[in-house]
Every structure is written in C-alpha cells, then in structure tokens.
Design a protein around this motif. Structure first.
Motif, PDB file in Angstrom:
ATOM      1  N   ASP A 195      37.173 155.994  17.036  1.00  0.00           N
ATOM      2  CA  ASP A 195      37.101 154.716  17.742  1.00  0.00           C
ATOM      3  C   ASP A 195      38.204 154.546  18.782  1.00  0.00           C
ATOM      4  O   ASP A 195      38.345 153.491  19.377  1.00  0.00           O
ATOM      5  N   VAL A 196      38.992 155.584  19.018  1.00  0.00           N
ATOM      6  CA  VAL A 196      40.022 155.562  20.041  1.00  0.00           C
ATOM      7  C   VAL A 196      39.647 156.589  21.100  1.00  0.00           C
ATOM      8  O   VAL A 196      39.374 157.745  20.792  1.00  0.00           O
ATOM      9  N   GLN A 197      39.599 156.143  22.369  1.00  0.00           N
ATOM     10  CA  GLN A 197      39.279 157.043  23.468  1.00  0.00           C
ATOM     11  C   GLN A 197      40.555 157.669  23.997  1.00  0.00           C
ATOM     12  O   GLN A 197      41.483 156.955  24.373  1.00  0.00           O
ATOM     13  N   ILE A 198      40.609 158.983  24.051  1.00  0.00           N
ATOM     14  CA  ILE A 198      41.763 159.683  24.580  1.00  0.00           C
ATOM     15  C   ILE A 198      41.363 160.295  25.903  1.00  0.00           C
ATOM     16  O   ILE A 198      40.463 161.126  25.972  1.00  0.00           O
ATOM     17  N   ILE A 199      42.024 159.850  26.960  1.00  0.00           N
ATOM     18  CA  ILE A 199      41.648 160.234  28.328  1.00  0.00           C
ATOM     19  C   ILE A 199      42.754 161.060  28.930  1.00  0.00           C
ATOM     20  O   ILE A 199      43.904 160.713  28.858  1.00  0.00           O
ATOM     21  N   CYS A 243      45.033 149.267  25.608  1.00  0.00           N
ATOM     22  CA  CYS A 243      45.120 150.440  26.470  1.00  0.00           C
ATOM     23  C   CYS A 243      46.585 150.827  26.610  1.00  0.00           C
ATOM     24  O   CYS A 243      47.436 149.964  26.812  1.00  0.00           O
ATOM     25  N   VAL A 244      46.867 152.109  26.499  1.00  0.00           N
ATOM     26  CA  VAL A 244      48.247 152.573  26.602  1.00  0.00           C
ATOM     27  C   VAL A 244      48.293 153.836  27.450  1.00  0.00           C
ATOM     28  O   VAL A 244      47.414 154.689  27.361  1.00  0.00           O
ATOM     29  N   LEU A 245      49.291 153.909  28.316  1.00  0.00           N
ATOM     30  CA  LEU A 245      49.577 155.117  29.073  1.00  0.00           C
ATOM     31  C   LEU A 245      50.688 155.851  28.339  1.00  0.00           C
ATOM     32  O   LEU A 245      51.724 155.262  28.043  1.00  0.00           O
ATOM     33  N   LEU A 270      45.598 168.093  29.757  1.00  0.00           N
ATOM     34  CA  LEU A 270      44.405 168.543  29.042  1.00  0.00           C
ATOM     35  C   LEU A 270      44.767 169.209  27.717  1.00  0.00           C
ATOM     36  O   LEU A 270      44.119 168.980  26.698  1.00  0.00           O
ATOM     37  N   ALA A 271      45.793 170.032  27.701  1.00  0.00           N
ATOM     38  CA  ALA A 271      46.228 170.663  26.456  1.00  0.00           C
ATOM     39  C   ALA A 271      46.749 169.614  25.474  1.00  0.00           C
ATOM     40  O   ALA A 271      46.486 169.695  24.275  1.00  0.00           O
ATOM     41  N   ILE A 321      46.719 159.722  29.084  1.00  0.00           N
ATOM     42  CA  ILE A 321      47.859 160.628  29.050  1.00  0.00           C
ATOM     43  C   ILE A 321      48.282 160.991  30.469  1.00  0.00           C
ATOM     44  O   ILE A 321      47.493 161.525  31.239  1.00  0.00           O
ATOM     45  N   LEU A 322      49.523 160.667  30.812  1.00  0.00           N
ATOM     46  CA  LEU A 322      50.097 161.025  32.111  1.00  0.00           C
ATOM     47  C   LEU A 322      51.296 161.941  31.853  1.00  0.00           C
ATOM     48  O   LEU A 322      52.431 161.506  31.840  1.00  0.00           O
TER      49      LEU A 322
END
Length: 135
Positions: free
Chosen positions: A131-135, A79-81, A116-117, A110-111
């Motif tokens: 297979d990677v979730q982008i939140i 997990c990465v921010l 969203l963009a 993403i912070l």
C-alpha cells in the motif's frame, strides 16, 4: 538538511506551500524556533533556506521551511522525498515508516544517486507493504 533536500523543499514550498522537512536531531541547532500559539508545549522549527543563482551567487529566493525532528512528531505522512546518500536511504525511510499514511497509498519518492537500485532494495526491504508507492 542537505543541499538537494533544501533545494527541493524550497521549490515545493513555492509551488504548493505545504512542505515540512524531516530532519535528524543533529540538525536541530541550525533551526530557528518559534513557539506555537495553539499550545504552550508545542514548538515550531523552521529551516532558513537561501537559493542562489550559480552564475553570480545572488540570492534568488529566501524562505523559512517548517521542519520537524524525526521522532518528535507522529502525524501521518502522505508523500515523502528521500534525499539522502544511497547507503542511508533504507535507514532514513525506516525512521519514518510507521508514519506513512497507508490508508491513502502513501508515496515515497527517492532523490538519491543510484535511485533505481535503491528503489529495488527498498521494495525488497519493505516487501510486505503493497500500500506504499515507491517511486
């Protein structure tokens, strides 16, 4: 690291204890260094963090957070921010993309301003990795 990244890293370390900041090479002079006891060649870096209350600027918490210089370590990331300016998000993620643990559905949070963009741009840029979730 930047203010938002340091703030979230300190809060996450207090909550779960296992946090590593991924920093670009130009941050290296700001880090404290300790030799790793397990190996004579490995080095542990720590980012000193102090979080102050805005009202009186008193230090509310102080801690050292484990840090890595991007490119020096190749362990998988679960997990990465991403705590960058919007226009740096794809470059930041590209620099560690090969380390994402796709076997365990790695998460990218993403912070950033315009998250969203950025999320949509990142999904288009890395469209072949479901297979990677982008939140």
């Amino acid at each position: 690291g930047g203010s938002i990244g340091l703030l979230f890293a300190a809060a996450m370390q207090r909550a779960c204890g296992d946090v590593t900041m991924l920093l670009r090479k130009h941050h290296k002079p700001r880090l404290s260094v300790t030799s790793c006891e397990k190996s004579f060649t490995a080095t542990n870096y720590f980012a000193p963090v102090q979080v102050c209350r805005p009202s009186d600027r008193q230090i509310n918490t102080s801690c050292d957070i484990r840090a890595e210089i991007i490119g020096d370590v190749h362990d998988p990331i679960e997990c990465v921010l991403i705590c960058t300016k919007a226009n740096d998000a794809i470059t930041a993620l590209s620099s560690i993309w090969d380390r994402l643990d796709c076997k365990n559905a790695a998460k990218v949070i993403i912070l950033s301003n315009g998250a969203l963009a950025i999320r949509d741009s990142i999904q288009r840029h890395f469209n072949d990795h479901q297979d990677v979730q982008i939140i």
